[in-house]
Design an enzyme around this catalytic site. Structure first.
Site, PDB file in Angstrom:
ATOM      1  N   ASP A 139       9.401 -13.741 -20.289  1.00  0.00           N
ATOM      2  CA  ASP A 139       9.159 -14.417 -19.002  1.00  0.00           C
ATOM      3  C   ASP A 139       9.473 -15.905 -19.081  1.00  0.00           C
ATOM      4  O   ASP A 139       8.916 -16.691 -18.317  1.00  0.00           O
ATOM      5  CB  ASP A 139       7.687 -14.275 -18.582  1.00  0.00           C
ATOM      6  CG  ASP A 139       7.411 -12.955 -17.890  1.00  0.00           C
ATOM      7  OD1 ASP A 139       8.376 -12.222 -17.631  1.00  0.00           O
ATOM      8  OD2 ASP A 139       6.249 -12.665 -17.615  1.00  0.00           O
ATOM      9  N   CYS A 193      10.026   9.786 -11.124  1.00  0.00           N
ATOM     10  CA  CYS A 193       9.231   9.587  -9.907  1.00  0.00           C
ATOM     11  C   CYS A 193       9.429  10.703  -8.885  1.00  0.00           C
ATOM     12  O   CYS A 193       8.501  11.030  -8.136  1.00  0.00           O
ATOM     13  CB  CYS A 193       9.574   8.244  -9.256  1.00  0.00           C
ATOM     14  SG  CYS A 193       8.993   6.815 -10.188  1.00  0.00           S
ATOM     15  N   CYS A 196       7.647  11.239  -5.210  1.00  0.00           N
ATOM     16  CA  CYS A 196       6.342  10.568  -5.141  1.00  0.00           C
ATOM     17  C   CYS A 196       6.483   9.169  -4.540  1.00  0.00           C
ATOM     18  O   CYS A 196       7.352   8.391  -4.933  1.00  0.00           O
ATOM     19  CB  CYS A 196       5.732  10.471  -6.538  1.00  0.00           C
ATOM     20  SG  CYS A 196       4.141   9.609  -6.586  1.00  0.00           S
ATOM     21  N   CYS A 199       2.651   4.803  -4.873  1.00  0.00           N
ATOM     22  CA  CYS A 199       2.540   3.348  -5.012  1.00  0.00           C
ATOM     23  C   CYS A 199       2.843   2.644  -3.698  1.00  0.00           C
ATOM     24  O   CYS A 199       2.238   1.608  -3.374  1.00  0.00           O
ATOM     25  CB  CYS A 199       3.459   2.839  -6.118  1.00  0.00           C
ATOM     26  SG  CYS A 199       5.218   3.217  -5.886  1.00  0.00           S
ATOM     27  N   CYS A 219       2.850  -9.486  -1.474  1.00  0.00           N
ATOM     28  CA  CYS A 219       2.231  -8.946  -2.691  1.00  0.00           C
ATOM     29  C   CYS A 219       1.028  -9.789  -3.106  1.00  0.00           C
ATOM     30  O   CYS A 219       1.114 -11.017  -3.200  1.00  0.00           O
ATOM     31  CB  CYS A 219       3.274  -8.911  -3.806  1.00  0.00           C
ATOM     32  SG  CYS A 219       2.628  -8.347  -5.393  1.00  0.00           S
ATOM     33  N   CYS A 246      -3.054  -8.021  -8.937  1.00  0.00           N
ATOM     34  CA  CYS A 246      -3.419  -6.735  -8.337  1.00  0.00           C
ATOM     35  C   CYS A 246      -2.780  -5.638  -9.167  1.00  0.00           C
ATOM     36  O   CYS A 246      -1.638  -5.773  -9.603  1.00  0.00           O
ATOM     37  CB  CYS A 246      -2.921  -6.680  -6.888  1.00  0.00           C
ATOM     38  SG  CYS A 246      -3.260  -5.130  -6.027  1.00  0.00           S
ATOM     39  N   CYS A 249      -0.805  -0.564  -7.372  1.00  0.00           N
ATOM     40  CA  CYS A 249       0.367   0.314  -7.427  1.00  0.00           C
ATOM     41  C   CYS A 249       0.500   0.996  -8.783  1.00  0.00           C
ATOM     42  O   CYS A 249       1.119   2.060  -8.894  1.00  0.00           O
ATOM     43  CB  CYS A 249       1.638  -0.448  -7.067  1.00  0.00           C
ATOM     44  SG  CYS A 249       2.064  -1.798  -8.193  1.00  0.00           S
TER      45      CYS A 249
END
Length: 379
Positions: A139, A193, A196, A199, A219, A246, A249
């Site tokens: 990052d 996935c 689905c 999320c 977000c 958060c 998801c």
């Protein structure tokens, strides 16, 4: 210098060394992210990056690792689990008097830890390849780490845009080591996935606007961490008691039933941050905030934004006279905080006048049920 290895042997050794250094998986890929460039440009054109100007400023450099370190031929992508024992997801989320901190931020800041391990990995490779040039990233530079991780076989991109792994879910950090040797590359894994969309439907603010696309401006992680100014009023009631980040998801995702606990002591939760009382947090002085968050990712948002986030959570809590007193006590410290305090007080008074004992958020109630049933270890 140790005896030289052929590239296939060296690649296997690198993966072995990575595991010894505490990474759960190591993959190798080339630097070609040309398929990601149009997606990145479209995302930026729609202003989905919000006020994260640095994302637009670096532009397509994010998709060109070889420009970050000239001569780069391969990217070694790694992942490290961060989920602590006793994550207490559901018990914290369903108690509006507690503050919810994203579980990646409960312990020590991961940036330095992963970067140091990646540097050690580079030095170990150098013992067998003396001319090696390498550079670690966590990052810390404009680089599309998730597409690289996907190409390196660490997992596939979920519809929430995070990397998913069949054996570990998504509760892990990613890091990269750029190298200038033509190691054999790994193959991507098949996505898992299917149809689905859990999320997408659980996101409190509707930030996942289409599969694989997040509008950061909606977000909660962006609102509580990256946004420097006022949180949009229409989104505040949807934030609940989430005061830093958060995880919704990820928590709803069926693949996180296979999530693995971290083995890193540094990622263990700091007690003052794990299921803390909102009123207690709101009373912290800047000195107390800096002391508790020393070496933590939370520190970078600063005391003011910390209080801003908590004020919103207090405004979302059921009516309580002590909350009103706490909010009143911090008036006049800063215009940004005052604006959020005024909103929170109005919310509290409205609930008092309407005799509202509990604030009903159907998505949160559904999420709590899913966590308690599907993730009992971490509930």
């Amino acid at each position: 210098m140790s005896e030289p290895l052929d590239l296939n042997q060296l690649a296997q050794k690198i993966k072995q060394w990575g595991l010894e250094l505490g990474f759960q998986q190591v993959g190798i890929t080339d630097t070609d992210l040309s398929e990601s460039e149009p997606k990145l440009q479209a995302w930026l054109d729609k202003q989905y990056h919000g006020e994260m100007d640095w994302m637009a400023r670096h532009g397509m450099l994010r998709a060109r690792p070889h420009e970050l370190l000239p001569g780069t031929l391969r990217v070694i992508s790694v992942r490290m689990n961060y989920l602590p024992a006793n994550a207490a997801f559901a018990s914290t989320l369903k108690n509006p008097k507690l503050g919810y901190v994203s579980r990646y931020a409960l312990g020590r800041d991961y940036h330095k830890l992963l970067r140091n391990r990646l540097k050690k990995l580079g030095e170990m490779i150098q013992q067998h390849c003396v001319s090696l040039n390498f550079r670690p990233f966590v990052d810390s530079a404009p680089i599309l780490e998730r597409p690289l991780a996907e190409k390196a076989g660490l997992g596939w991109t979920g519809k929430h845009s995070l990397i998913l792994n069949r054996e570990a879910g998504s509760f892990f950090f990613l890091g990269e080591l750029l190298v200038d040797i033509p190691l054999p590359v790994d193959q991507p894994v098949e996505e898992g996935c299917g149809k689905c969309v859990a999320c997408m439907t659980i996101c409190p603010t509707g930030a996942i606007v289409e599969p694989y696309t997040v509008d950061a401006r909606r977000c909660i992680s962006y609102l509580t961490i990256e946004l420097e100014g006022a949180i949009p009023e229409e989104l505040r009631p949807l934030m609940g008691n989430r005061i830093y980040g958060c995880d919704d998801c990820q928590l709803i995702c069926p693949w996180n039933r296979y999530s693995q606990l971290t083995t890193e002591e540094d990622f263990s939760p700091r007690k003052p941050l794990h299921a803390p009382e909102l009123i207690e947090l709101f009373a912290w002085s800047e000195e107390k905030f800096l002391k508790v968050t020393e070496g933590s990712a939370i520190r970078r948002i600063g005391h003011l934004r910390w209080l801003r986030n908590i004020a919103v959570a207090l405004g979302n809590a059921p009516w309580d006279e002590t909350i009103l007193t706490a909010l009143e006590s911090r008036k006049g410290e800063h215009p940004l905080l005052d604006e959020h305090i005024a909103w929170a007080i109005a919310q509290q008074i409205e609930r008092r006048n309407a005799c509202i004992v509990e604030v009903q958020l159907p998505k949160k109630q559904r999420l709590v049920r899913v966590i308690e049933k599907g993730l009992p270890r971490d509930a």
